[in-house]
Enzyme design. Structure first.
Site, PDB file in Angstrom:
ATOM      1  N   GLU A 100       0.933  -1.312  -0.189  1.00  0.00           N
ATOM      2  CA  GLU A 100      -0.182  -0.113  -0.195  1.00  0.00           C
ATOM      3  C   GLU A 100       0.817   1.481   0.263  1.00  0.00           C
ATOM      4  O   GLU A 100       2.323   1.101   0.742  1.00  0.00           O
ATOM      5  CB  GLU A 100      -0.861   0.127   0.773  1.00  0.00           C
ATOM      6  CG  GLU A 100      -1.764   1.207   1.704  1.00  0.00           C
ATOM      7  CD  GLU A 100      -2.590   0.581   2.537  1.00  0.00           C
ATOM      8  OE1 GLU A 100      -2.561   0.861   3.110  1.00  0.00           O
ATOM      9  OE2 GLU A 100      -4.276   1.475   2.198  1.00  0.00           O
ATOM     10  N   LYS A 128      -9.867   1.561  -2.570  1.00  0.00           N
ATOM     11  CA  LYS A 128     -10.374   1.197  -1.308  1.00  0.00           C
ATOM     12  C   LYS A 128     -11.195   1.382  -1.358  1.00  0.00           C
ATOM     13  O   LYS A 128     -12.101   2.280  -0.803  1.00  0.00           O
ATOM     14  CB  LYS A 128      -9.181   1.847  -0.175  1.00  0.00           C
ATOM     15  CG  LYS A 128      -8.982   1.584   0.662  1.00  0.00           C
ATOM     16  CD  LYS A 128      -8.415   2.142   1.637  1.00  0.00           C
ATOM     17  CE  LYS A 128      -7.431   1.560   3.243  1.00  0.00           C
ATOM     18  NZ  LYS A 128      -6.462   1.855   3.960  1.00  0.00           N
ATOM     19  N   CYS A 148      -5.990  -3.037   2.477  1.00  0.00           N
ATOM     20  CA  CYS A 148      -5.189  -2.942   4.041  1.00  0.00           C
ATOM     21  C   CYS A 148      -6.937  -3.468   4.585  1.00  0.00           C
ATOM     22  O   CYS A 148      -7.328  -3.647   5.039  1.00  0.00           O
ATOM     23  CB  CYS A 148      -4.587  -1.909   4.235  1.00  0.00           C
ATOM     24  SG  CYS A 148      -3.639  -1.279   5.949  1.00  0.00           S
TER      25      CYS A 148
HETATM   26  O1  LIG Z   1      -7.480  -2.096  10.139  1.00  0.00           O
HETATM   27  C1  LIG Z   1      -6.203  -1.758  10.327  1.00  0.00           C
HETATM   28  O2  LIG Z   1      -5.869  -1.867  11.726  1.00  0.00           O
HETATM   29  C2  LIG Z   1      -5.566  -0.916   9.968  1.00  0.00           C
HETATM   30  C3  LIG Z   1      -5.679  -0.575   8.859  1.00  0.00           C
HETATM   31  C4  LIG Z   1      -4.792   0.477   7.922  1.00  0.00           C
HETATM   32  O3  LIG Z   1      -3.454   0.474   7.900  1.00  0.00           O
HETATM   33  C5  LIG Z   1      -5.019   0.846   6.628  1.00  0.00           C
HETATM   34  O4  LIG Z   1      -6.287   0.664   5.833  1.00  0.00           O
HETATM   35  O5  LIG Z   1      -4.361   1.468   6.074  1.00  0.00           O
END
Ligand SMILES: O=C(O)CCC(=O)C(=O)O
Length: 297
Positions: free
Chosen positions: A48, A127, A169
């Site tokens: 990411e 996303k 993510c």
């Molecule tokens: O879900 C999480 O704890 C981290 C998610 C995250 O860092 C993101 O979506 O970039």
């Protein structure tokens, strides 16, 4: 032969740290992608925000224009760099994610681009679930202050192998998305992701193994490397989990590449041994993959 994964495929997750210099990030990504394919990888994944530091204040500064597609080199140097990397390395490339600006809506997105081995864009995933959390004294993050969400599930057909799903993510926390992708015959769920020092320790591996176990598919999580000088400290620990929910490859928090050979037989064997696929009770609850799902094939 497995009907989901036609032949075995070598997956590589490239864990790298992105700094402030975008062109340095792109050239580091290129050399790591080439390293991965020189070691036999057929599908390569970047983390990411691999072309910029991670943080809401960086998104507008690093954002690139992707639409209308294809963008010019000035609009999106990362699009062209990724397309070249895929072509040069002759591999499928899941280009982690980059901040995107869409002029038509004047909105920003966190967007993943996937290219085929000829450098052709196969799919775009924005996303869907923005990372908005507040754990007092630990971490507060609000992507929605700057970003807008995408609105679809992303399924991608790789002709020689089968179908994969890409999400980003925080999307991993929403098990519906994974379940729908698996029920639409994905053999692999890929999540470029940057968990942090609080939720990484507790939930990174757990999420990966849970999505694999529930859906009896392979799961790959590709993180940035941890940089304690950066504003955001990524968890690292990129990993591949097999359909039995076993971690088959993992790295620590430093830069590195994780490799795994994925086999269709493993999916078949898991589903034969624990046959939840034929045991679902859609007379008791609905099949979430059937109704009103927005996905791309
Ligand atoms: O879900 C999480 O704890 C981290 C998610 C995250 O860092 C993101 O979506 O970039």
């Amino acid at each position: 032969m497995s009907k989901l994964l036609k032949k075995s495929v070598k997956l590589a997750l490239v864990q790298l740290a992105a700094g402030a210099d975008k062109s340095a990030n792109l050239s580091k990504a290129r050399s790591k992608v080439l390293e991965a394919t020189s070691n036999g990888a057929n599908i390569v994944v970047l983390p990411e925000c691999f072309n910029s530091p991670y943080g809401t204040k960086y998104f507008p500064k690093y954002a690139e224009t992707l639409l209308p597609s294809p963008p010019s080199k000035e609009q999106s140097p990362s699009f062209h760099a990724l397309s070249e990397m895929a072509k040069e390395s002759k591999a499928y490339l899941i280009g982690g994610s980059i901040p995107e600006y869409w002029e038509e809506t004047k909105k920003y997105y966190n967007t993943s681009l996937t290219f085929d081995p000829n450098g052709k864009l196969l799919a775009t995933h924005r996303k869907v679930h923005l990372f908005d959390i507040d754990i007092p004294g630990k971490i507060t993050f609000r992507e929605s202050e700057v970003l807008s969400p995408g609105n679809k599930i992303t399924l991608i057909d790789l002709p020689e192998y089968g179908r994969i799903a890409v999400a980003i993510c925080y999307d991993i926390r929403f098990s519906e998305l994974a379940m729908i992708a698996a029920r639409k015959d994905a053999f692999l769920l890929l999540y470029p992701g940057a968990f942090n020092m609080t939720t990484g320790k507790l939930h990174w591996e757990l999420q990966a193994r849970a999505r694999a176990m529930d859906n009896q598919v392979y799961v790959g999580l590709c993180s940035p490397a941890r940089d304690m000088e950066a504003d955001y400290h990524a968890w690292g620990h990129s990993m591949v989990v097999d359909p039995m929910a076993e971690i088959v490859a993992e790295t620590d928090e430093k830069e590195g590449i994780v490799y795994a050979e994925l086999q269709g037989e493993k999916i078949e064997e898991t589903r034969k041994g624990i046959p939840i696929y034929g045991q679902r009770r859609f007379d008791v609850y609905p099949d979430v993959s059937e109704k009103g799902v927005k996905y791309e094939e």
